[in-house]
Design a protein around this motif. Sequence first.
Motif, short mmCIF file in Angstrom:
data_model
loop_
_atom_site.label_atom_id
_atom_site.label_comp_id
_atom_site.label_asym_id
_atom_site.label_seq_id
_atom_site.Cartn_x
_atom_site.Cartn_y
_atom_site.Cartn_z
N LYS A 407 0.86 -1.19 0.00
CA LYS A 407 0.00 0.00 0.00
C LYS A 407 0.89 1.24 0.00
N THR A 408 0.60 2.18 -0.87
CA THR A 408 1.40 3.41 -0.98
C THR A 408 0.49 4.63 -0.88
N ASP A 409 1.16 5.82 -0.80
CA ASP A 409 0.38 7.04 -0.63
C ASP A 409 -0.37 7.41 -1.90
N VAL A 410 0.26 7.26 -3.08
CA VAL A 410 -0.38 7.60 -4.34
C VAL A 410 -0.17 6.46 -5.34
N GLN A 411 -1.03 6.39 -6.36
CA GLN A 411 -0.98 5.29 -7.32
C GLN A 411 0.34 5.25 -8.08
N GLY A 412 0.91 6.42 -8.37
CA GLY A 412 2.16 6.44 -9.13
C GLY A 412 3.29 5.74 -8.42
N SER A 440 -4.61 4.04 2.53
CA SER A 440 -4.18 3.57 3.84
C SER A 440 -4.33 2.05 3.94
N ILE A 441 -3.67 1.47 4.93
CA ILE A 441 -3.75 0.02 5.16
C ILE A 441 -5.04 -0.26 5.92
N THR A 442 -5.92 -1.08 5.34
CA THR A 442 -7.25 -1.32 5.88
C THR A 442 -7.38 -2.70 6.52
N PHE A 459 4.16 2.21 2.20
CA PHE A 459 5.12 3.23 1.78
C PHE A 459 4.43 4.60 1.82
N SER A 460 4.88 5.45 2.73
CA SER A 460 4.32 6.79 2.92
C SER A 460 2.81 6.72 3.20
N THR A 461 2.39 5.66 3.83
CA THR A 461 1.00 5.52 4.25
C THR A 461 0.98 4.78 5.56
N ARG A 462 -0.16 4.72 6.22
CA ARG A 462 -0.21 4.13 7.55
C ARG A 462 -1.46 3.29 7.72
N PRO A 463 -1.47 2.40 8.73
CA PRO A 463 -2.66 1.58 8.96
C PRO A 463 -3.79 2.40 9.55
N ALA A 471 -4.26 -6.31 13.09
CA ALA A 471 -2.93 -6.85 12.78
C ALA A 471 -2.23 -7.33 14.05
N ASN A 472 -2.38 -6.58 15.14
CA ASN A 472 -1.79 -7.01 16.41
C ASN A 472 -2.41 -8.31 16.89
N GLN A 473 -3.73 -8.41 16.77
CA GLN A 473 -4.41 -9.62 17.22
C GLN A 473 -4.00 -10.84 16.41
N GLN A 474 -3.81 -10.65 15.10
CA GLN A 474 -3.54 -11.76 14.20
C GLN A 474 -2.05 -11.95 13.91
N ALA A 475 -1.19 -11.17 14.58
CA ALA A 475 0.27 -11.26 14.39
C ALA A 475 0.67 -11.06 12.94
N VAL A 476 0.01 -10.12 12.27
CA VAL A 476 0.39 -9.77 10.90
C VAL A 476 1.48 -8.70 10.94
N ASP A 477 2.55 -8.93 10.22
CA ASP A 477 3.68 -8.02 10.20
C ASP A 477 3.40 -6.87 9.23
N ILE A 478 3.31 -5.64 9.75
CA ILE A 478 3.15 -4.45 8.92
C ILE A 478 4.44 -3.64 9.01
N ARG A 479 5.06 -3.39 7.86
CA ARG A 479 6.29 -2.60 7.80
C ARG A 479 5.99 -1.28 7.09
#
Length: 599
Positions: A407-412, A440-442, A459-463, A471-479
């Motif tokens: 997931k990024t901030d803009v499509q480009g 954003s990360i959904t 990348f330049s975006t946030r959950p 993500a915390n409950q399911q132990a999914v790694d978000i970088r």
Amino acid sequence: MEAQAPTGVASLGKTSSPTALEIPGVLTVHDLSTLLGADPIDVIKQLMRIGQMLTLNDVVEYETASLIAQSFGFPVKPTEEAQRGTGSLVISPDEEEEAHLEPRPPVVTILGHVDHGKTTLLDAIRNTNTVAGEVGGITQHIGAYQVLFKETPITFLDTPGHEAFTAMRARGARVTDFAVLVVAADDGIMPQTVEAIDHVKAAGVPLIAVINKIDRPDADQDRIKRQLAEHDLLIEEWGGDVISVPVSALKGEGVSDLLENITVLAEVSNLRANPHRLARGVVVEARVDKSRGPVATVLVQTGTLRVGDNVVAGEVRGRVRAMLNDQAESIKRAGPSKPVEILGISGLPEAGDTFSAVSDEKTAREMAEKRIRERLAESGQGSGVSLEEIYSRLESGEVTALDLILKTDVQGTVDAVRTALAHLNTETTRVNLIHAASGSITESDVLLAVASKAIIIGFSTRPEPGAATLANQQAVDIRSYDIIYELVDDVEKALKGLLAPVTKDVVEGIATVRAVFGLGRGMKAAGIYVNNGIISRGAQIHVLRNDRRVFAGPVSSLKHFKDDVREIRAGLEGGIVVEGFQDYAEGDILESHVTEQSE
């Protein structure tokens, strides 16, 4: 001293044709080693190789035990108990004897962008029901229904969207045989369409593309076909394997062609199940009815469900007091691929929970209690994978690619990151982008990561707040990254096994500012309501306004009413002072962040 095989079971290495083992639905590791005639330590090692850290007294179910037995060279078959439904809940005709299998109707899910005519198409399919003999033959909505087309039943799941589709898959339920993707001929592929495509690909489900609204003056079917090709969906007339059907759902044109294609695909797929056993299947939805109590819509996948059967659905149990079909008619039995409402369960299971009919009430109670104990023992631990451990999984052959959701901030930026990651592919390792989009990360992204065991890269975006909690409950790694070479460098290190464990930022709670108070001398405090998780005194608070972070700092004061407290939990109100910050505003979101060591 060498363990001896039980009577009638061939010992390892003593025959070229081992006797088939009858494995019960549930047994302990010790019992399994005795059944195999193997050293318990060797059995535990085999369990460790498939990712299960168990002791001699721990319980394994049929599917796990059968895998271990096969690794020791034994063919297996379930005992009568396992066949009655107290064993594995993974629905597969491979478990059944060939003579018991019979053709079953296909199960179809319709997905697509919200404005592209999915609901209209579902209504048109209902009206095509040649058995109802009247328009609107379906008299109630139960989340799933069945129509007859040329004497062939077809079951449709009416999910709210691809999020529900993947949420069910994330819980281990394979609920659909085919997916129908609806794309409007005058609008083209939209971001939500792309998400649906990626979710269907991740599920490995055959896809039929429906080009809807062909009656519109600005409809352009060729453009839709080109867009599908850009997403690796090449239609049959262009030499691919994706069936494409033009329709006008509003006018009912092409709907019969769609149903015809579904029946042909079902015939080719040779869909079969065993109707001569106790039922097993999946929960489609559940709700509380004011007059009838808990009601669950279930899809029978194998066996036959009957009124009076004892059932277990997720962690709840009961006895089927009544069954209703999609036309609100009371029925006595439901075979494979049949959706029904059942009454008589003790509570509400979750969508995607497996259900099983069992021989008696005692068995139902024991199974439900066992699942509750397992959930409590796991205490929220998810099944995610971290970027640090991906190399060992690549080395062991457990995975062949690093699955990422981008997931990024803009499509480009999507194309730029995609190109940079593509350069990391080698003959032995590669990066596989399951889904890539801007925004954003959904929660939908997190569910897809759970279902696909993928890592989320932002990348330049946030959950979003809900996504971070899930993500915390399911132990999914978000970088999260803001510099592209750091992103690429970390992925490359993961592929080479050089990425060292690092600390990670975890959102432990989220609160909303409901009021601002003056404390004198220019000091201010925020009155907050904790939406979920906890806000703790030792946390770093991120102040978000209009989805952008405006400040981050430690907690200097935390109160519940007039008392100083260490933490405030979800559903409670309190007051907070963030060190170095005074510019609170009603509606601000406060995220409580703590740092944890990646495992």
